[in-house]
Enzyme design. Structure first.
Site, mmCIF file in Angstrom:
data_model
loop_
_atom_site.group_PDB
_atom_site.id
_atom_site.type_symbol
_atom_site.label_atom_id
_atom_site.label_comp_id
_atom_site.label_asym_id
_atom_site.label_seq_id
_atom_site.Cartn_x
_atom_site.Cartn_y
_atom_site.Cartn_z
ATOM 1 N N GLY A 1 -79.628 8.608 16.602
ATOM 2 C CA GLY A 1 -79.686 7.764 15.410
ATOM 3 C C GLY A 1 -78.320 7.645 14.777
ATOM 4 N N ALA B 1 -81.629 12.232 13.828
ATOM 5 C CA ALA B 1 -81.268 11.503 12.602
ATOM 6 C C ALA B 1 -81.864 10.106 12.675
ATOM 7 C CB ALA B 1 -79.752 11.455 12.449
ATOM 8 N N GLY C 1 -77.609 5.818 11.767
ATOM 9 C CA GLY C 1 -77.574 5.404 10.373
ATOM 10 C C GLY C 1 -76.590 6.264 9.612
ATOM 11 N N ASP D 1 -87.980 7.955 -2.784
ATOM 12 C CA ASP D 1 -88.207 7.820 -1.346
ATOM 13 C C ASP D 1 -89.673 7.682 -0.969
ATOM 14 O OD1 ASP D 1 -85.506 8.155 -1.226
ATOM 15 O OD2 ASP D 1 -85.530 10.040 -0.112
ATOM 16 N N HIS E 1 -51.454 -3.407 -8.095
ATOM 17 C CA HIS E 1 -50.706 -3.251 -6.839
ATOM 18 C C HIS E 1 -49.842 -2.000 -6.922
ATOM 19 C CE1 HIS E 1 -48.369 -4.324 -3.295
ATOM 20 N NE2 HIS E 1 -47.274 -4.035 -3.997
#
Length: 462
Positions: free
Chosen positions: A178, A266, A180, A308, A441
């Protein structure tokens, strides 16, 4: 005891929801079976970043001569690297303990299970069972490494992310299944420290949710540092009977067998829905996730779910945002629903990856007429002086209205840069306005302004 709100789970969704509830005057408790902070603080976001920083420092030392610095014979103390990671995680968890006390949130230790009538049954570490009541209950249950039949995790030879950050010794070789964020980060970490790493990805490109050009760049970078990348490949089985592992991998060329010390699975996560009382209360789930509306109300009044264990990106910052929206709705406020198309995603390998919004492919499939601007870090003075000129910034604009449809970055520190584009998209800023926004910059962030200018034929430094 009766509460206005009980939160089950103290990860970045749960503890943030509890704090916001306390700020809004709700009498709040939080239930946690392990350590405050959940997976993110203890076994995810935070300790992995500590590991990755150690790997980055080791890389700096190995390339010190390129900066005119003599630093010979740098060595890795693997146990010390792991200890630093664990110490940082422990410190962060203690920080959450402080926040609970500061916000007068009751912490209830044990495994929480919801009951009918807005009750929570907590099985404490001593085996004692207590019942608590609340007007509202939020489930912030989190997730764990997904188990699949051909990769049965034993915690020793076939491991998940939790074991990967706490191994007793550094493996000489590893197969990561995996690619990801989790797989790519650990592949980079172990390869940087000297392990021989092979990444196996079932789809045609690594980091498959990212823009195709980003995926190709990361594959080039990984191969440059010695990582073997196998795409369009799948692990058929793992033989762990010998001292190491024999991994059978199906590729376009046929099946090949790789030998390694450790296999890291994973391939995703699965929500922690078992044994928490969903069926008893009658809360509806679908495809392993709790069903909710846009304010995280389940089908049962007074029961909410975030993070989740619900649909949406499984990311710590998403869980936190969901927790705040959910609590504000409970408290009678009028929050906006979360815009899931404006959620930044970050991968912290080197080079880092950060993105938000539509990929080029997705924008075209949606029917947008687009303008694309790209600026390579090889043309950036700051990137050159930092010795980190790999990668680029790619911006995608709606040709008709100038809206920023998506941003895709790969390079040093891009995870710190992506928030600019998230804000720009939230404010509906156009490409022309982004071009006229003066950037300092020399900085890596100038590449954003230059990429916007490139989309409209105004780029200066290419």
């Amino acid at each position: 005891m009766n509460y206005d709100l009980i939160v089950i789970g103290s990860g970045p969704g749960g503890y943030v929801a509890a704090i916001r509830a306390s700020q809004l005057g709700l009498k709040t408790a939080i239930v946690e079976k392990e350590n405050l902070g959940g997976i993110c603080l203890n076994w995810g976001c935070i300790p992995t970043k500590a590991l990755l920083k150690s790997a980055q420092v080791f890389e700096y030392l190995n390339h010190a001569a390129e900066f005119g610095v003599s630093c010979a014979d740098a060595k890795v103390d693997f146990a010390a690297v792991i200890k630093r990671s664990r110490d940082i995680a422990d410190g962060m968890s203690k920080g959450v303990q402080f926040l609970m006390k500061k916000n007068k949130i009751d912490v209830i230790t044990g495994f929480g299970k919801i009951k009918a009538g807005k009750k929570v049954e907590v099985n404490g570490p001593d085996g004692q069972v207590s019942i608590f009541e609340a007007k509202n209950i939020i489930l912030a249950l989190g997730a764990r490494s997904r188990q699949v039949p051909n990769l049965p995790q034993d915690g020793k030879k076939i491991i998940g992310y939790r074991e990967a950050m706490n191994l007793p010794k550094q493996p000489k070789s590893m197969v990561v299944v995996g690619s990801g964020a989790i797989g790519s980060e650990f592949a980079y970490f172990y390869a940087s420290l000297g392990s021989k790493v092979t990444v196996v990805e079932m789809l045609p490109a690594i980091v498959p949710v990212e823009d195709e050009e980003v995926s190709k760049q990361l594959e080039r970078s990984f191969k440059k540092m010695g990582i073997t990348v196998l795409t369009d490949a799948s692990v058929e089985s793992v033989d762990t009977k010998s001292a190491g592992c024999k991994v059978s991998i199906k590729t376009k060329k046929g099946v090949e067998v790789l030998e390694c010390d450790i296999v890291l699975s994973a391939i995703g996560i699965q929500a922690n829905l078992e044994g928490v009382g969903l069926e008893e209360v009658g809360i509806v789930t679908d495809k392993g996730k709790i069903m909710t509306n846009s304010f995280y109300q389940t089908n049962m009044p007074g029961y909410f779910a975030i993070g989740d264990c619900v649909a949406g990106q499984a990311l710590a910052h998403v869980a936190s945002a969901e927790g705040i929206i959910c609590v504000e709705k409970i408290a009678g406020k009028n929050p906006e629903p979360l815009d899931y198309n404006n959620i930044p995603g970050c991968t912290y390998c080197q080079p880092e990856i950060a993105s938000v919004g539509y990929t080029e492919k997705a924008a075209r499939e949606k029917g947008f007429e687009i303008k694309i601007g790209k600026f390579p870090f090889s043309a950036s003075g700051k990137a050159k002086t930092s010795g980190q000129s790999e990668g680029f910034v790619k911006l995608i604009f709606d040709a008709k209205y100038g809206e920023v449809l998506g941003a895709h970055m790969i390079g040093a520190n891009v995870t710190e840069m992506i928030a600019e584009i998230v804000a720009v998209r939230k404010l509906e800023t156009t490409g022309h306005e982004l071009i006229k926004t003066v950037h300092p910059h020399p900085t890596m962030s100038e590449a954003i302004m230059e990429a916007a200018a490139a989309a409209y034929g105004e780029v200066i430094h290419l």
